[in-house]
Design a protein around this motif. Sequence first.
Motif, short mmCIF file in Angstrom:
data_model
loop_
_atom_site.label_atom_id
_atom_site.label_comp_id
_atom_site.label_asym_id
_atom_site.label_seq_id
_atom_site.Cartn_x
_atom_site.Cartn_y
_atom_site.Cartn_z
N SER A 37 1.18 -1.34 0.20
CA SER A 37 -0.22 -0.30 -0.22
C SER A 37 1.06 1.54 0.17
CB SER A 37 -0.76 0.02 1.09
OG SER A 37 -1.99 1.43 1.30
N CYS A 38 1.34 2.13 1.27
CA CYS A 38 1.88 3.14 1.19
C CYS A 38 3.48 2.36 0.71
CB CYS A 38 2.02 3.37 2.80
SG CYS A 38 3.36 2.78 3.69
N GLY A 39 3.91 1.60 1.21
CA GLY A 39 5.09 1.17 0.58
C GLY A 39 6.84 1.59 1.30
N GLY A 41 6.11 1.59 5.38
CA GLY A 41 6.94 2.21 6.92
C GLY A 41 5.14 2.19 7.77
N VAL A 42 4.34 3.06 6.88
CA VAL A 42 3.14 4.01 7.60
C VAL A 42 1.87 3.06 8.03
CG1 VAL A 42 1.66 5.91 7.67
CG2 VAL A 42 4.25 5.63 7.06
N CYS A 43 0.99 1.96 7.30
CA CYS A 43 0.09 1.89 6.68
C CYS A 43 -0.31 0.21 7.41
CB CYS A 43 -0.29 1.96 5.52
SG CYS A 43 0.10 0.47 4.59
N GLY A 44 0.92 -0.46 7.69
CA GLY A 44 0.53 -1.79 7.67
C GLY A 44 0.16 -2.61 6.59
N CYS A 46 1.35 -4.63 4.97
CA CYS A 46 2.41 -5.17 4.58
C CYS A 46 2.66 -6.59 5.73
CB CYS A 46 4.09 -5.16 3.88
SG CYS A 46 4.30 -3.93 5.38
N CYS A 58 7.45 -3.81 3.94
CA CYS A 58 8.44 -3.10 2.28
C CYS A 58 8.84 -2.02 2.87
CB CYS A 58 6.93 -1.97 2.76
SG CYS A 58 6.57 -1.04 3.95
S1 FES Z 1 2.93 -1.14 2.67
FE1 FES Z 1 2.50 0.50 4.28
S2 FES Z 1 3.69 0.03 5.45
FE2 FES Z 1 4.40 -1.65 3.56
#
Ligand code: FES
Length: 162
Positions: A37-39, A41-44, A46, A58
């Motif tokens: 998703s965010c790539g 480390g913010v959204c969780g 992955c 990610c």
């Molecule tokens: S893709 Fe969002 S934290 Fe890894």
Amino acid sequence: MKLTINEQEHEVSDENPDRVLLWVLRDELGLVGTRFSCGAGVCGACTVHVDGAATRACLLPISQLAGTRIRTVEGLASKGPAGEARLHPVQQAFLKVQVPQCGWCMSGQMMTAAALLERNPSPSPQQVVEAMGGNYCRCGTYCRIKKAVLEASKLLTQETEP
Ligand code: FES
Ligand code: FES
């Protein structure tokens, strides 16, 4: 190099050890349950487990993973005596509460929830909110996530009762 994922050893190329676990899982090993998703480390989205701890795939170079045990959402269910799939209590609870909307964030949510319940099988509602706070859901299913994690805690307690 070898990576241990869902209790199986996988040989992956070490040509570029800086590449991150997320793309090795998805593109090399076909384990696409772990989401991008965010790539950043913010959204969780992955989230996987590394030695039992919820970890963001990610941002994690595979060079740091030799000798670790990695678990993805594909490894969350276990096998029953006849080889049948037995859903993890978190999966059972997410189904029962009908948590997902679009579903994109769900594997990360469930992996974070499972890691929480492994270190604290009976969390308080506030502890659930705190533990799940780093996993975003753009569909806003937060109330159902909280309900499902508490439900999973009950199921887990029943499973471990003599
Ligand atoms: S893709 Fe969002 S934290 Fe890894
Ligand atoms: S269910 Fe859609 S992002 Fe969480």
